[in-house]
Structures are given as structure tokens and as C-alpha cells.
Write a protein that holds these residues in place. Structure first.
Motif, PDB file in Angstrom:
ATOM      1  N   VAL A 123       0.964  -1.525  -0.157  1.00 47.26           N
ATOM      2  CA  VAL A 123       0.192   0.318  -0.461  1.00 47.26           C
ATOM      3  C   VAL A 123       0.685   1.588   0.138  1.00 47.26           C
ATOM      4  CG1 VAL A 123      -0.038  -0.091   2.280  1.00 47.26           C
ATOM      5  CG2 VAL A 123      -1.768   1.084   1.223  1.00 47.26           C
ATOM      6  N   SER A 124       0.373   2.201  -0.739  1.00 49.25           N
ATOM      7  CA  SER A 124       1.212   3.810  -0.745  1.00 49.25           C
ATOM      8  C   SER A 124       1.536   4.195   0.665  1.00 49.25           C
ATOM      9  CB  SER A 124       0.341   4.687  -1.099  1.00 49.25           C
ATOM     10  OG  SER A 124      -0.597   5.041  -1.444  1.00 49.25           O
ATOM     11  N   PRO A 125       2.211   5.007   1.018  1.00 48.53           N
ATOM     12  CA  PRO A 125       2.269   5.155   2.071  1.00 48.53           C
ATOM     13  C   PRO A 125       1.325   6.051   2.485  1.00 48.53           C
ATOM     14  CG  PRO A 125       4.487   5.385   1.012  1.00 48.53           C
ATOM     15  CD  PRO A 125       3.320   5.515   0.043  1.00 48.53           C
ATOM     16  N   THR A 126       0.302   7.181   1.599  1.00 47.17           N
ATOM     17  CA  THR A 126      -0.688   7.818   2.117  1.00 47.17           C
ATOM     18  C   THR A 126      -1.430   7.322   2.252  1.00 47.17           C
ATOM     19  OG1 THR A 126       0.320   9.474  -0.193  1.00 47.17           O
ATOM     20  CG2 THR A 126      -2.464   9.949   1.064  1.00 47.17           C
ATOM     21  N   ALA A 127      -2.332   6.501   1.765  1.00 46.76           N
ATOM     22  CA  ALA A 127      -3.193   5.750   2.010  1.00 46.76           C
ATOM     23  C   ALA A 127      -2.835   4.834   3.289  1.00 46.76           C
ATOM     24  CB  ALA A 127      -3.092   3.908   1.013  1.00 46.76           C
TER      25      ALA A 127
END
Length: 56
Positions: free
Chosen positions: A2-6
């Protein structure tokens, strides 16, 4: 992966959901405090007075 933002958004959402949970539970368990709706000396002719009970 998963992306750091998500990941950050999900963690913040979970944290926000948990905030105050303990206090909310305590308030729920304590219930509504008992207090007089119309204390002694209240004017029965006031605009917000309770309606008088009818005698049968």
C-alpha cells in the motif's frame, strides 16, 4: 504493498474512530442525570409550563 498516503489516511481514520470511546462509554453507562424539570416555585402559567393534569 500500500502507498504511504493510503496507509496514513487509514491510520488517521482508525485513530479518529477510537478517540473518545472510553468517555462515550462512561457517559452511556452513567445515564441521564436526574434533575427537576420544573423546580419548586416555577410559575404554572408560564408559556413553557407542563399542561395541567385532567381530573376524572
Amino acid at each position: 504493498m500500500v502507498s504511504p498516503t493510503a496507509h496514513t489516511r487509514r491510520r488517521r481514520a482508525l485513530r479518529d474512530a477510537r478517540l473518545g470511546r472510553k468517555q462515550r462509554r462512561q457517559r452511556t453507562e452513567a445515564g441521564t442525570p436526574v434533575f427537576p424539570v420544573h423546580p419548586e416555585g416555577y410559575d404554572p402559567n408560564a408559556p413553557d409550563a407542563k399542561p395541567a393534569k385532567k381530573k376524572d
